[in-house]
Write a protein that holds these residues in place. Structure first.
Motif, short mmCIF file in Angstrom:
data_model
loop_
_atom_site.label_atom_id
_atom_site.label_comp_id
_atom_site.label_asym_id
_atom_site.label_seq_id
_atom_site.Cartn_x
_atom_site.Cartn_y
_atom_site.Cartn_z
N THR A 39 30.34 -24.87 -1.02
CA THR A 39 30.44 -24.13 0.25
C THR A 39 29.19 -23.29 0.49
O THR A 39 28.60 -23.31 1.59
CB THR A 39 31.68 -23.23 0.22
N ASN A 40 28.76 -22.53 -0.53
CA ASN A 40 27.58 -21.67 -0.36
C ASN A 40 26.33 -22.48 -0.09
O ASN A 40 25.50 -22.13 0.77
CB ASN A 40 27.39 -20.81 -1.62
N GLU A 41 26.13 -23.59 -0.82
CA GLU A 41 24.93 -24.41 -0.64
C GLU A 41 24.93 -25.11 0.71
O GLU A 41 23.89 -25.26 1.35
CB GLU A 41 24.82 -25.44 -1.77
N ALA A 42 26.13 -25.53 1.15
CA ALA A 42 26.21 -26.18 2.46
C ALA A 42 25.87 -25.20 3.58
O ALA A 42 25.14 -25.53 4.53
CB ALA A 42 27.60 -26.76 2.66
N ILE A 43 26.37 -23.95 3.47
CA ILE A 43 26.08 -22.93 4.49
C ILE A 43 24.59 -22.58 4.48
O ILE A 43 23.97 -22.36 5.53
CB ILE A 43 26.94 -21.69 4.25
N ALA A 44 23.99 -22.56 3.26
CA ALA A 44 22.57 -22.24 3.14
C ALA A 44 21.69 -23.40 3.54
O ALA A 44 20.46 -23.25 3.62
CB ALA A 44 22.27 -21.81 1.71
N GLY A 45 22.26 -24.59 3.76
CA GLY A 45 21.47 -25.75 4.18
C GLY A 45 20.80 -26.47 3.04
O GLY A 45 19.88 -27.27 3.28
N HIS A 46 21.22 -26.24 1.80
CA HIS A 46 20.63 -26.92 0.64
C HIS A 46 21.40 -28.22 0.39
O HIS A 46 22.40 -28.24 -0.37
CB HIS A 46 20.65 -26.03 -0.58
N ALA A 47 20.96 -29.29 1.03
CA ALA A 47 21.71 -30.55 1.00
C ALA A 47 21.81 -31.14 -0.41
O ALA A 47 22.88 -31.62 -0.82
CB ALA A 47 21.06 -31.57 1.93
N ASP A 48 20.69 -31.11 -1.16
CA ASP A 48 20.72 -31.71 -2.51
C ASP A 48 21.69 -30.98 -3.43
O ASP A 48 22.48 -31.59 -4.15
CB ASP A 48 19.31 -31.69 -3.12
N ARG A 49 21.58 -29.64 -3.38
CA ARG A 49 22.47 -28.86 -4.23
C ARG A 49 23.93 -29.01 -3.80
O ARG A 49 24.85 -29.06 -4.64
CB ARG A 49 22.07 -27.39 -4.19
N ALA A 50 24.14 -29.09 -2.50
CA ALA A 50 25.49 -29.28 -1.99
C ALA A 50 26.05 -30.64 -2.43
O ALA A 50 27.22 -30.75 -2.80
CB ALA A 50 25.52 -29.17 -0.47
N ALA A 51 25.18 -31.67 -2.41
CA ALA A 51 25.62 -33.00 -2.83
C ALA A 51 25.99 -33.01 -4.32
O ALA A 51 27.00 -33.61 -4.73
CB ALA A 51 24.53 -34.02 -2.55
N THR A 52 25.14 -32.34 -5.12
CA THR A 52 25.43 -32.27 -6.56
C THR A 52 26.76 -31.56 -6.81
O THR A 52 27.60 -32.01 -7.61
CB THR A 52 24.31 -31.51 -7.29
N ALA A 53 26.97 -30.44 -6.10
CA ALA A 53 28.24 -29.71 -6.24
C ALA A 53 29.41 -30.58 -5.79
O ALA A 53 30.50 -30.55 -6.39
CB ALA A 53 28.19 -28.42 -5.45
N GLY A 54 29.19 -31.36 -4.74
CA GLY A 54 30.24 -32.24 -4.24
C GLY A 54 30.61 -33.30 -5.27
O GLY A 54 31.80 -33.64 -5.44
N ILE A 55 29.59 -33.83 -5.96
CA ILE A 55 29.87 -34.83 -7.00
C ILE A 55 30.69 -34.20 -8.13
O ILE A 55 31.63 -34.82 -8.66
CB ILE A 55 28.55 -35.41 -7.55
N ILE A 56 30.34 -32.95 -8.49
CA ILE A 56 31.09 -32.26 -9.55
C ILE A 56 32.53 -32.03 -9.11
O ILE A 56 33.48 -32.19 -9.90
CB ILE A 56 30.40 -30.93 -9.91
N VAL A 57 32.71 -31.63 -7.83
CA VAL A 57 34.07 -31.44 -7.31
C VAL A 57 34.87 -32.74 -7.42
O VAL A 57 36.03 -32.75 -7.87
CB VAL A 57 34.05 -30.96 -5.85
N ALA A 58 34.26 -33.85 -7.03
CA ALA A 58 34.94 -35.14 -7.10
C ALA A 58 35.27 -35.53 -8.53
O ALA A 58 36.37 -36.03 -8.83
CB ALA A 58 34.07 -36.22 -6.44
N ALA A 59 34.30 -35.28 -9.44
CA ALA A 59 34.53 -35.61 -10.86
C ALA A 59 35.68 -34.79 -11.43
O ALA A 59 36.53 -35.30 -12.18
CB ALA A 59 33.25 -35.39 -11.66
N CYS A 60 35.70 -33.51 -11.08
CA CYS A 60 36.78 -32.65 -11.57
C CYS A 60 38.13 -33.09 -11.01
O CYS A 60 39.15 -33.08 -11.72
CB CYS A 60 36.51 -31.19 -11.17
N ALA A 61 38.14 -33.50 -9.73
CA ALA A 61 39.39 -33.97 -9.13
C ALA A 61 39.89 -35.23 -9.82
O ALA A 61 41.09 -35.38 -10.10
CB ALA A 61 39.19 -34.23 -7.64
N MET A 62 38.96 -36.16 -10.11
CA MET A 62 39.35 -37.40 -10.81
C MET A 62 39.86 -37.09 -12.22
O MET A 62 40.85 -37.67 -12.68
CB MET A 62 38.16 -38.35 -10.87
N ALA A 63 39.16 -36.17 -12.89
CA ALA A 63 39.60 -35.81 -14.25
C ALA A 63 40.98 -35.18 -14.23
O ALA A 63 41.83 -35.46 -15.08
CB ALA A 63 38.59 -34.85 -14.88
#
Length: 592
Positions: free
Chosen positions: A45-69
């Motif tokens: 959320t913070n990275e997306a609001i700040a406009g940091h697309a790469d960091r937001a994408a990395t965080a998104g991948i971690i969110v997805a991985a945690c959800a799958m786990a």
């Protein structure tokens, strides 16, 4: 609860340590994945609001991985511990069988409180598999709750109060479970009686009498009364339990709403970011779910703990009845016989004696008949001879040696017995007879000899002879035989041992007509005579048919728990007492 946790862990690790280790590791992964996903969502959320697309994408991948786990770890953990849960139930069933038969005596079966406890244990142990699932899920929730508490505290120190409030629903849940358990215990007797009536009204064996006597409506009414009393107590207990749970959850709900208001207020004042608000909302929601799940799991663990406690109580009851450890072998041959000196007996839980001051000599090699009215103490007397109970006072001597000094197992190996309330072993016909002498269970010649001694032709009427599977419990189908045929098989089972020192026949031919019973005892008289010559063995039989009784060498008349008359048929007839009266009444019924 800690006792339940310890007991379940010990039980489960003994079954399969590797699968338990895998299940614990996967549940730990599930515990970490859920709050870790919330933390990653904050950064997304913070990275997306700040406009940091790469960091937001990395965080998104971690969110997805945690959800799958979170989704997969619990599933694969279930696969790992499911088999262990099933084995746990099977193991406890085996232990309950062992405990129920752990005493050489029958005392515990006579206690109503033991019957109630056994009924509850039998029902609850079948749900023991849920206990392991609750334990592993509870451990996962505890780890997740700890991580959630740390993250909430980092978001705002005041939010540590939220996990503390979660203790209240848990305590309320414990009170709720106690209220429900007390209600179940109070309703145990009515529940047991209602189940008996249900089995009675749905069993094929009782269907004839129910219809002919018009009992269906009466038994349905009795069933309804017992079930109504039981369900009313249980409903009141569940109502009290529900109020406790509702109170605990209400307190937590107020705290939950207060936490959200606090975090949103901090964001409005600029002291927290949007990501912190998202983190707090997600963690608070997770905490709410964890608390609700923890209350349910705590109830399951308490129930499992109570089941294990009841099992221990049953085991303790039986353990207290363990017999003596005397190892003196019984004699190879009886020379004097079995003597009862001042023997009295009262059943457990009552001071009223069933037998009082019995003095008897059962001579070696004799055939002894015991007669008397129902409830006079005839069956109790033969049970004392088999040491199914210990006499309350007095002694039973076998060739001058106190029966209590003899090795109990060895004594029973020199006995044979046939009872009116015989067991119906749904095995093959060969095995159902052969287990009367377990070392020769598969010996067809011995089985056929026993059937001949019992004058039974039941096997010839079975579709596959000795290989016929009896009863309806077989998956591939079995043959359901009549009550009389079951009794013939039980009699043959009693005839399996060749050289018993004591043969007990307690109304063994009640399902046979008088002529068939007479033929049976005439046939057995020959066997008894042979055994008497070889071992001095004694035959004791209980019967209401005096045409059979008169064949005995010694007739004992029991009345009111005492020996009223004793002697041969001729002696007792000449005495013109109770025996003569009973004999003449029965004989008159057969005269034209």
């Amino acid at each position: 609860m800690f006792r339940a946790i310890r007991g379940l862990l010990l039980l489960s690790f003994r079954q399969h340590p590797r699968k338990m280790a895998i299940a614990i590791a996967l549940m730990a992964g599930n515990a970490v994945a859920v709050p870790a996903g919330a933390l990653a969502l904050k950064h997304l959320t913070n990275e997306a609001i700040a406009g940091h697309a790469d960091r937001a994408a990395t965080a998104g991948i971690i969110v997805a991985a945690c959800a799958m786990a979170a989704l997969t770890c619990a599933h694969f953990a279930h696969i790992a511990y499911f088999e262990v849960s099933e084995i746990n139930v099977l193991t406890m069933d085996q232990r309950l069988i062992a405990v129920s038969n752990g005493s050489p005596y029958l005392d515990h079966h006579e206690r109503p409180e033991h019957a109630d406890r056994m009924a509850l244990v039998q029902e609850e142990l079948q749900r023991l598999g849920e206990g392991l699932q609750a334990l592993l899920t509870g451990a996962s929730l505890a780890v997740g709750l700890l991580i959630t508490t740390v993250l909430l505290t980092l978001a705002h120190p005041a939010l540590i109060a939220l996990p503390l409030l979660a203790v209240l629903p848990l305590l309320a849940g414990r009170k709720a479970q106690a209220a429900a358990e007390q209600a179940r215990e109070r309703s145990a007797t009515d529940t047991r009686q209602a189940r008996h009536l249900f089995e009675l009204t749905t069993a094929a064996a009782s269907a004839k009498e129910l219809r002919l006597l018009g009992l269906t409506g009466e038994l349905q009414q009795r069933y309804a009364r017992h079930w109504q009393r039981s369900s009313t107590r249980i409903w009141r207990g569940e109502l009290a339990a529900g109020l406790w749970r509702a109170g605990g959850q209400t307190v937590f709900a107020f705290g939950y709403v207060g936490a959200l208001i606090l975090v949103v207020g901090e964001a409005v004042r600029g002291r927290a970011g949007i990501g912190d608000v998202v983190l707090a909302i997600v963690l608070a929601a997770q905490l709410n779910q964890q608390v609700a799940a923890a209350v349910t799991i705590a109830q399951q663990l308490l129930r499992s703990g109570r089941s294990l406690q009841r099992f221990d109580e049953v085991r303790q009851t039986v353990t207290n009845l363990v017999g003596s450890d005397h190892t003196m072998p019984p004699p190879d041959r009886l020379t004097d016989g079995i003597r009862l000196e001042h023997v009295s007996f009262a059943y457990p839980g009552t001071d009223v004696p069933v037998l009082r001051g019995i003095d008897l000599l059962l001579p070696a090699g004799s055939t002894v008949a015991i007669v008397g009215e129902n409830g006079a103490g005839k069956t109790t007397l033969v049970k004392l001879l088999g040491r199914l109970y210990e006499a309350s006072s007095g002694r039973i001597l076998v060739d001058g040696t106190d029966l209590r000094r003899l090795d109990l197992t060895a004594w029973r190996q020199r006995m044979s017995a046939g009872f009116q309330d015989f067991a119906r072993f749904e095995l093959t016909a060969r095995t159902a007879v052969g287990i009367g002498d377990l070392p020769r269970v598969a010996d067809d010649r011995a089985v056929q000899t026993a059937l001949a001694r019992a004058r039974s032709g039941v096997v010839t009427a079975l579709p596959s002879g000795l290989d016929t599977r009896l009863g309806r419990s077989h998956a591939e189908g079995g043959t359901d035989v009549s009550g009389g045929q079951w009794q013939q098989l039980a009699l043959a089972r009693a005839m399996m041992r060749d050289e018993p020192l004591l043969m007990i026949l307690d109304e063994p031919a009640s399902a046979l007509d008088a002529e068939a019973e007479h033929r049976l005892f005439a046939q057995y008289a020959e066997t008894a005579s042979r055994v008497a010559k070889e071992t001095g063995g004694i035959t004791v039989f209980v019967s209401h048919r005096f045409s059979t009784v008169r064949m005995a060498d010694l007739i004992i008349v029991i009345a009111g728990g005492t020996v009223q008359e004793c002697g041969t048929h001729e002696t007792l007839m000449a005495l013109a007492g109770t025996y003569a009266d009973l004999y003449n009444i029965q004989a008159a019924a057969y005269r034209p």
